[in-house]
Design a protein around this motif. Structure first.
Motif, PDB file in Angstrom:
ATOM      1  N   UNK A   1      53.332  36.879 100.227  1.00 44.28           N
ATOM      2  CA  UNK A   1      53.898  36.539 100.527  1.00 44.28           C
ATOM      3  C   UNK A   1      53.966  37.712 102.804  1.00 44.28           C
ATOM      4  N   UNK A   2      54.841  38.404 102.520  1.00 44.27           N
ATOM      5  CA  UNK A   2      55.168  40.185 103.413  1.00 44.27           C
ATOM      6  C   UNK A   2      53.281  40.060 103.977  1.00 44.27           C
ATOM      7  N   UNK A   3      52.479  40.123 102.540  1.00 49.07           N
ATOM      8  CA  UNK A   3      51.338  40.482 103.330  1.00 49.07           C
ATOM      9  C   UNK A   3      50.489  39.684 103.780  1.00 49.07           C
ATOM     10  N   UNK A   4      50.675  38.282 103.744  1.00 47.83           N
ATOM     11  CA  UNK A   4      50.170  37.268 104.867  1.00 47.83           C
ATOM     12  C   UNK A   4      50.713  37.250 106.032  1.00 47.83           C
ATOM     13  N   UNK A   5      51.836  37.823 105.613  1.00 43.98           N
ATOM     14  CA  UNK A   5      52.647  37.528 107.571  1.00 43.98           C
ATOM     15  C   UNK A   5      51.831  39.034 108.430  1.00 43.98           C
ATOM     16  N   UNK A   6      51.500  40.051 107.596  1.00 43.46           N
ATOM     17  CA  UNK A   6      51.159  41.214 108.109  1.00 43.46           C
ATOM     18  C   UNK A   6      49.752  41.245 107.791  1.00 43.46           C
ATOM     19  N   UNK A  10      54.676  31.294 104.510  1.00 43.42           N
ATOM     20  CA  UNK A  10      55.628  30.913 104.544  1.00 43.42           C
ATOM     21  C   UNK A  10      55.639  29.675 103.044  1.00 43.42           C
ATOM     22  N   UNK A  11      55.237  30.228 102.276  1.00 45.82           N
ATOM     23  CA  UNK A  11      55.093  29.440 100.957  1.00 45.82           C
ATOM     24  C   UNK A  11      55.728  30.581 100.130  1.00 45.82           C
ATOM     25  N   UNK A  12      55.707  32.210 100.464  1.00 48.05           N
ATOM     26  CA  UNK A  12      56.475  33.155  98.712  1.00 48.05           C
ATOM     27  C   UNK A  12      57.298  33.814  99.215  1.00 48.05           C
ATOM     28  N   UNK A  13      57.421  33.879 101.298  1.00 49.70           N
ATOM     29  CA  UNK A  13      58.506  34.595 101.849  1.00 49.70           C
ATOM     30  C   UNK A  13      59.662  33.469 102.454  1.00 49.70           C
ATOM     31  N   UNK A  14      60.671  33.601 103.216  1.00 54.85           N
ATOM     32  CA  UNK A  14      60.944  32.818 103.541  1.00 54.85           C
ATOM     33  C   UNK A  14      61.060  33.259 105.070  1.00 54.85           C
TER      34      UNK A  14
END
Length: 224
Positions: free
Chosen positions: A152-157, A92-96
């Protein structure tokens, strides 16, 4: 008739769970604006929730599991839930927030695939249709959202992958266990992990009423 009622109740609980899960980024961002770090926020989230859950268990006089079941629940919380939540809330700190939340919902497709590969559960036409719609929605949202960093995208995945494995393991470990008891142990284990981390590296508590409101709401709505 009872089966229909149970089915409707089940669908209602799913919708309520998804709603409570979906508003977590909103509460998290409220807390982040007050200077809270992800690990401190997660300690508050699980710590407050654990206190409330233990109060419920004491009120209900619910017995605790033992042996392998207890160990499995502790590992689910200390490794699975802690790892998933860290990946998600750091993302959440790196992507919407909208993008992170939608990417997390890759996990139903992952669970379906794992169920087919590991448990040999068939994938019906209705499941294929539902998965196709959900994945299409994710593709559309990812295409619309902008400004997110690759990290952020990779962490969300990664959060989605961990959550899928967590669900698969939980289906077996929690079988026959009171859901309130298993949830309490899992939440407490996650709280202990972040408590130990906070004791070693320090905690950054909210510096505003809005930050505390977001942290408490995250514990009440998104966890309990």
């Amino acid at each position: 008739m009872n089966q229909k009622i149970d089915r409707l109740l089940g669908m209602g609980y799913i919708a309520l769970s998804a709603t409570a899960f979906g508003v977590m980024p909103f509460f998290a961002n409220m807390a982040y604006r007050s200077g809270v770090t992800p690990t401190s926020l997660l300690f508050l989230r699980f710590g407050i929730a654990a206190v409330l859950m233990w109060g419920l268990l004491l009120y209900k006089h619910s017995p605790l599991p033992r042996g392998k079941t207890l160990l499995g629940l502790v590992l689910m919380g200390g490794l699975g839930y802690a790892g998933q939540s860290f990946s998600y809330f750091t993302a959440l700190q790196y992507a919407p927030a909208g993008l992170v939340a939608v990417l997390l919902y890759l996990y139903p497709a992952l669970v379906t695939g794992l169920s087919f590969a590991v448990l040999k559960q068939p994938i019906t036409r209705l499941k294929w249709f539902a998965l196709a719609l959900s994945l299409l929605g994710i593709v559309l949202v990812v295409g619309v959202q902008s400004g997110g960093q690759l990290k952020g995208i990779l962490l969300a995945i990664l959060a989605a992958i961990i959550y899928a494995v967590y669900i698969m393991a939980g289906a077996k470990i929690t079988e026959g266990t009171d859901i309130r008891v298993s949830s309490t142990i899992i939440i407490t284990s996650a709280a202990v992990v972040y408590g130990v981390y906070g004791a070693q590296h320090g905690l950054s508590l909210p510096n505003s009423e809005m930050g505390w409101a977001g942290s408490i709401a995250l514990a009440l709505v998104g966890t309990v």
